[in-house]
Design an enzyme around this catalytic site. Structure first.
Site, PDB file in Angstrom:
ATOM      1  N   ASP A  96      -1.072  -1.571  -3.790  1.00 42.73           N
ATOM      2  CA  ASP A  96      -2.798  -1.859  -2.966  1.00 42.73           C
ATOM      3  C   ASP A  96      -3.439  -0.326  -3.336  1.00 42.73           C
ATOM      4  O   ASP A  96      -1.994   0.628  -2.684  1.00 42.73           O
ATOM      5  CB  ASP A  96      -2.626  -2.438  -1.788  1.00 42.73           C
ATOM      6  CG  ASP A  96      -3.364  -2.891  -1.336  1.00 42.73           C
ATOM      7  OD1 ASP A  96      -4.469  -2.308  -1.909  1.00 42.73           O
ATOM      8  OD2 ASP A  96      -3.948  -3.205  -0.160  1.00 42.73           O
ATOM      9  N   SER A 116     -10.849  -9.192   2.779  1.00 49.08           N
ATOM     10  CA  SER A 116     -10.477 -10.709   2.561  1.00 49.08           C
ATOM     11  C   SER A 116     -10.570 -11.813   3.365  1.00 49.08           C
ATOM     12  O   SER A 116      -9.964 -13.041   3.346  1.00 49.08           O
ATOM     13  CB  SER A 116     -11.021 -11.188   1.923  1.00 49.08           C
ATOM     14  OG  SER A 116     -12.084 -10.616   0.846  1.00 49.08           O
ATOM     15  N   HIS A 166     -11.715  -2.686   5.815  1.00 46.31           N
ATOM     16  CA  HIS A 166     -10.211  -3.354   5.630  1.00 46.31           C
ATOM     17  C   HIS A 166     -10.975  -3.247   7.398  1.00 46.31           C
ATOM     18  O   HIS A 166     -11.042  -2.412   8.133  1.00 46.31           O
ATOM     19  CB  HIS A 166      -9.354  -2.015   5.644  1.00 46.31           C
ATOM     20  CG  HIS A 166      -9.753  -1.787   3.594  1.00 46.31           C
ATOM     21  ND1 HIS A 166     -10.033  -1.360   3.122  1.00 46.31           N
ATOM     22  CD2 HIS A 166      -9.386  -3.133   2.648  1.00 46.31           C
ATOM     23  CE1 HIS A 166     -10.233  -1.433   1.601  1.00 46.31           C
ATOM     24  NE2 HIS A 166      -9.738  -2.206   1.996  1.00 46.31           N
ATOM     25  N   GLY A 167      -9.105  -4.029   7.722  1.00 47.59           N
ATOM     26  CA  GLY A 167      -8.986  -3.947   8.694  1.00 47.59           C
ATOM     27  C   GLY A 167     -10.020  -5.900   9.807  1.00 47.59           C
ATOM     28  O   GLY A 167     -10.213  -6.078   9.486  1.00 47.59           O
ATOM     29  N   SER A 219       0.428  -0.749  -0.098  1.00 47.92           N
ATOM     30  CA  SER A 219      -0.091  -0.546   0.293  1.00 47.92           C
ATOM     31  C   SER A 219       1.245   1.401  -0.324  1.00 47.92           C
ATOM     32  O   SER A 219       1.823   1.085   0.318  1.00 47.92           O
ATOM     33  CB  SER A 219      -0.790   0.466   1.098  1.00 47.92           C
ATOM     34  OG  SER A 219       0.004  -0.245   2.401  1.00 47.92           O
ATOM     35  N   ASP A 271      -5.129  -9.286   4.662  1.00 47.70           N
ATOM     36  CA  ASP A 271      -3.830  -8.656   5.273  1.00 47.70           C
ATOM     37  C   ASP A 271      -3.686  -9.086   7.106  1.00 47.70           C
ATOM     38  O   ASP A 271      -3.151  -9.472   7.479  1.00 47.70           O
ATOM     39  CB  ASP A 271      -3.775  -6.778   5.324  1.00 47.70           C
ATOM     40  CG  ASP A 271      -2.470  -5.722   5.533  1.00 47.70           C
ATOM     41  OD1 ASP A 271      -1.684  -7.263   6.392  1.00 47.70           O
ATOM     42  OD2 ASP A 271      -2.789  -5.215   5.231  1.00 47.70           O
ATOM     43  N   THR A 272      -5.015  -8.798   7.158  1.00 40.63           N
ATOM     44  CA  THR A 272      -5.702  -8.597   8.939  1.00 40.63           C
ATOM     45  C   THR A 272      -5.011 -10.326   9.314  1.00 40.63           C
ATOM     46  O   THR A 272      -4.189 -10.257  10.813  1.00 40.63           O
ATOM     47  CB  THR A 272      -7.297  -8.185   9.410  1.00 40.63           C
ATOM     48  OG1 THR A 272      -7.649  -7.139   8.660  1.00 40.63           O
ATOM     49  CG2 THR A 272      -7.531  -8.140  10.693  1.00 40.63           C
TER      50      THR A 272
HETATM   51 ZN   LIG Z   1      -8.448  -2.865  -0.120  1.00 39.15          ZN
END
Ligand SMILES: [Zn+2]
Length: 337
Positions: free
Chosen positions: A83, A225, A189-190, A50, A268-269
């Site tokens: 990203d 996701s 996100h997150g 990102s 990512d998370t």
């Molecule tokens: Zn995203």
């Protein structure tokens, strides 16, 4: 082999009926975890960074770590993807640095927070497609707004505030010529995506299927996701963490997406949770330790385990050697025709 474009990985995934995980990185250990998982499962790999990652790690470090990855894992087709590029300028700097795929997220204004107009999104994305395709670089666009905020990017809305409209999605793809399309179907996100296990009311898989029917040959991308498994939350909380109860996107919903045109799944998370849990465990169990390797090794191993699991459930495992990578120059010629 050099870094490859994302378009080819996704085209091959469509042929094979599988999805490819795109895993975010900020440092060497995360890149190592993904590449090792790719080797262990014989998977094609998408590594993504990102804007926040680029500023944390610096472009030159990121780029050269990725070159090292291609030298050490020559059997694995590997993509370096930007990203959530917030402007054509951010995408241009990534392409110049050697990213082989970029996301132009024109669903938000360049501040990365304010939802934009359809016209702005089309115009910004078209500019990036022209610049990227001339170099054989892949472009992902976004229509509709995802929920939450990540690395300072996002409107901070509920995932349901700006769902993707299927008709607009079809128009957007026609007007921009993007290779892949991120859609908003209720994900965020997150870590805090859903307050309970998502249902059809909160995670709109029916919307995704409708978009796929309109755009059967467009590669769909699921953002936000991570599955946020309870086991990973439990490790963190067992060793002094304070995560509130939360739910992510169940693997079976992602697999339903993959059966309906989803080719790229952003995670990512889950990796962040795995890393943090492993480090907390060492700190609590062995407070006498102070060599960073004592906690970074288990952290890297914990992330690798998550990535291996995702690569297997998304179906990309076993497909690294299916095809010869097409050079970017050849992709550029194909786009020109
Ligand atoms: Zn995203």
């Amino acid at each position: 082999m050099p870094l490859v474009c994302m378009r080819q990985l996704l085209d091959e995934a469509a042929k094979g009926g599988y999805g490819v995980g795109a895993f975010n990185v900020n440092n060497m250990e995360q890149i190592q975890a993904i590449m090792e998982a790719g080797r262990e499962t014989n998977s094609p790999v998408i590594v993504q960074a990102s804007r926040g990652a680029r500023s944390y790690a610096q472009d030159r470090y990121l780029y050269h770590l990725m070159i090292a990855a291609t030298e050490l894992y020559p059997e694995i087709p590997t993509v370096l993807h930007l990203d959530h590029g917030n402007s054509p300028e951010t995408c241009r700097s990534a392409i110049e640095m050697g990213f082989t795929s970029v996301m132009m997220d024109g669903s938000l204004m360049p501040d990365g927070k304010t939802p934009s107009s359809f016209e702005y999104n089309v115009e910004a994305t078209r500019q990036v497609v022209a610049m990227a395709h001339a170099r054989g670089v892949t472009v992902e666009g976004e229509i509709g707004c995802l929920g939450g905020i990540e690395d300072g990017h996002g409107a901070g809305l509920s995932g349901l505030a700006h769902l993707t409209d299927p008709e607009q999605a079809a128009e957007f793809v026609k007007l921009t010529g993007v290779d892949a399309l991120a859609i908003a179907i209720g994900t965020s996100h997150g870590a805090y995506k859903f307050k309970e296990k998502p249902t059809g009311a909160t995670l709109k898989m029916d919307r995704l299927i409708e978009i796929h029917h309109r755009l059967p040959s467009t590669h769909l991308v699921m953002h936000g996701s991570s599955s946020v498994p309870k086991e990973l939350q439990d490790v963190i909380n067992a060793y002094g963490g304070k995560l509130k109860p939360t739910w992510g996107v169940p693997i079976e919903e992602i697999q339903l997406g993959i059966r309906n045109g989803v080719r790229k799944i952003n995670v990512d998370t889950d990796n962040r949770l795995a890393i943090t849990g492993a480090i907390r465990k060492v700190f609590v169990e062995s407070p006498e330790k102070f060599d960073p390797r004592d906690y970074l090794k288990p952290a890297r191993e914990a992330m690798k385990k998550v990535v291996v699991e995702r690569m297997i459930s998304f179906g990309q495992a076993g497909h690294a050697g299916d095809y010869e990578p097409v050079p970017l120059s050849v992709m550029a010629q194909r786009y020109a025709q």
